[in-house]
Scaffold this active site. Structure first.
Site, PDB file in Angstrom:
ATOM      1  N   TRP A 279       0.830  -1.101   0.021  1.00  0.00           N
ATOM      2  CA  TRP A 279      -0.021   0.116   0.225  1.00  0.00           C
ATOM      3  C   TRP A 279       0.791   1.166  -0.019  1.00  0.00           C
ATOM      4  O   TRP A 279       1.314   1.656   0.912  1.00  0.00           O
ATOM      5  CB  TRP A 279      -0.841  -0.054   1.248  1.00  0.00           C
TER       6      TRP A 279
ATOM      7  N   ASP B  66      10.377  -3.521 -10.807  1.00  0.00           N
ATOM      8  CA  ASP B  66       8.911  -2.838 -10.891  1.00  0.00           C
ATOM      9  C   ASP B  66       8.707  -2.385 -12.237  1.00  0.00           C
ATOM     10  O   ASP B  66       9.641  -2.365 -13.225  1.00  0.00           O
ATOM     11  CB  ASP B  66       8.828  -1.703  -9.851  1.00  0.00           C
TER      12      ASP B  66
END
Length: 511
Positions: free
Chosen positions: A188, A280
């Site tokens: 998150w 990523d």
């Protein structure tokens, strides 16, 4: 063509359209699968259904969104701008003036009302229910994507929470690093709604993670909606029918009834651990940071469930077309705030948050700077690092054309704006995390009021001569480029505006 109603129907559609290959060979989800997918995506290849992932009996679906054509198939449209027009039609609702307007308005309102999710008593997502010692994430073919990743990561989840203050639902897509058979991290980030829900709780927050949804609902989990807008309502609107939900077995949440796999559990407010590093979408490993721990209380699933995954890394990857769908679908919403915007483009190579190219109907001196500042204050676009503003006639999707105007129209002393503000959580470049420099480049034509000398006219052939050459082209015996030079750059949309993402296509399947 109506969007597929669940993952099985979606797989069947992809197969009928020649957009899916079944891989029967055993393939290791640890790195090997990523290398296969990376080569396939970059070649514009098909969706892949790995039927025998090593050490798992559950098939793995990947690259389902990896081309423009498949993204359009997922949404049931001919072009991504078709979806934007549907959204624009609702956003532009005005008070009705006559009977015909009233009827049209009622139809739009009914369409919205019919989009709200509906709770049903049972769903295929709960054909199997596993609790306590039966919970075993090791049974799923969760990928370890890149050599520097410390563990496997769930990469295509729809993570469902409720705001503890309002009870409003949030659905987001956040990676989940597997810790053990019953535990993961939850990534998150600081700007995400899921994190806001978690921070608002007094003790712990209940969480449900849906895996393997119909393609529209999967897409909406990735969409950057305002916090007050339910992602499942958007899914129902785009699908043309509501998302059916079932109540979870161990937490007070509802999940899509058509899900292949559901993870139920909770996250304590004070339980953190070092998550990452992770290869990523930026093309770099994001470093390890403290993130909350998700503890499972149940796994429910369909019989013979199919596990969905996605690889992110140096672009282009599969997420390119999820991002392009968001770019197109949210253009009407951007125009609601900035009606002078003609079009915009978030380049895939810029990882979407690094660069925004925007065309405007320039009306006054400093208008480009006004638009820059507005974009830097607009939702998730506020994280954009670089903005290039061009005039209305420029095709923002043709990077060669944009580069021409950025070179031709820009005096760096006058037209480059340097400022600072919030940046993406994953951006490794700024000196301080989360905040840093921003650059705006005004590549529009300038007026004397902006300090410019008299601006020259652009070179352009007369329409009559173009038409003459079009008509006589075969007489010249040259062969066929035939189209006038700038039409190779510019494709008009249904409203006459110049816009197309097709110049970036590499093949029938490619970007």
């Amino acid at each position: 063509m109506a969007p597929a109603r669940d993952l099985r129907e979606w797989i069947s559609l992809l197969e009928r359209e020649g957009e899916l290959v079944r891989v029967s060979a055993e393939v290791d989800p640890d790195l090997e699968l990523t290398e296969i997918v990376d080569r396939t995506v970059k070649a514009g290849g098909p969706a892949l259904l790995f039927e025998h992932p090593k050490q798992s009996r559950y098939p793995l679906l990947i690259n389902q969104f990896g081309t423009e054509r498949r993204m359009c198939l997922a949404l049931g449209v001919e072009s991504l701008d078709d979806v934007a027009r549907r959204v624009e039609d609702v956003l532009e609702m005005q008070p009705p003036e006559g009977l015909v307007d009233k009827v049209r308005g009622l139809r739009k309102l009914k369409s919205l009302a019919d989009s709200l999710p509906q709770t049903v008593r049972r769903g295929v997502s709960q054909e199997i229910v596993l609790t306590d010692d039966e919970i075993d994430l090791d049974a799923l073919p969760i990928q370890r994507c890149w050599p520097g990743d410390p563990a496997p990561f769930i990469t295509l989840p729809a993570v469902i929470t409720k705001d503890p203050r309002t009870g409003g639902r949030n659905v987001g897509m956040y990676r989940m690093q597997k810790i053990d058979r019953r535990t993961t991290f939850m990534h998150w980030q600081i700007h995400k709604d899921g994190r806001a829900d978690w921070l608002a709780t007094d003790g712990k927050i209940e969480v449900a993670v849906a895996l393997g949804l119909d393609p529209v609902t999967t897409y909406t989990a990735s969409a950057p909606l305002p916090k007050h807008v339910d992602e499942l309502m958007l899914a129902g609107f785009l699908r043309g029918e509501p998302v059916e939900l079932v109540r979870c077995k161990t937490v007070d949440l509802e999940v899509p009834a058509n899900a292949e796999i559901v993870l139920e559990g909770s996250i304590a407010k004070d339980e953190l651990g070092d998550e990452g590093p992770f290869g990523d979408h930026t093309g770099y490993y994001t470093p390890a940071e403290p993130f909350p721990v998700f503890r499972l209380s149940a796994i429910t699933m369909r019989n013979d469930a199919i596990y969905p995954s996605i690889v992110v890394g140096k672009p282009p990857q599969e997420d390119a077309w999820l991002g392009k769908a968001t770019e197109r679908i949210f253009l009407p919403a951007v125009r609601m705030t900035l009606p002078e915007i003609v079009d915009y483009d978030l380049p895939v190579a810029g990882a979407f948050h690094n660069c925004c190219i925007v065309s405007i109907r320039k009306a006054f001196p400093g208008h480009a700077q006004k638009v820059m500042h507005a974009i830097w204050g607009l939702g998730m676009l506020s994280l954009t690092k670089a903005i290039v503003v061009v005039d209305a006639h420029v095709n923002v999707h043709d990077y060669a054309e944009v580069m021409f105007y950025a070179g031709a129209n820009v005096d760096p002393k006058r037209d480059v704006l340097i400022t600072e503000g919030p940046l993406d959580h994953l951006d490794h470049a700024p000196t301080l995390q989360f905040v840093g420099g921003k650059i705006g480049i005004d590549a529009t034509a300038k007026s004397p009021a902006e300090g410019a000398r008299p601006w020259p006219d652009e070179i352009e052939m007369s329409p009559a001569i173009r038409e003459l050459v079009d008509r006589r082209w075969d007489e010249y015996g040259i062969g066929r480029p035939a189209a006038a030079p700038d039409s190779a750059f510019r494709v008009s949309g249904g409203d006459g505006r110049a816009r197309s993402i097709r110049p970036h296509r590499q093949s029938r399947h490619g970007l």
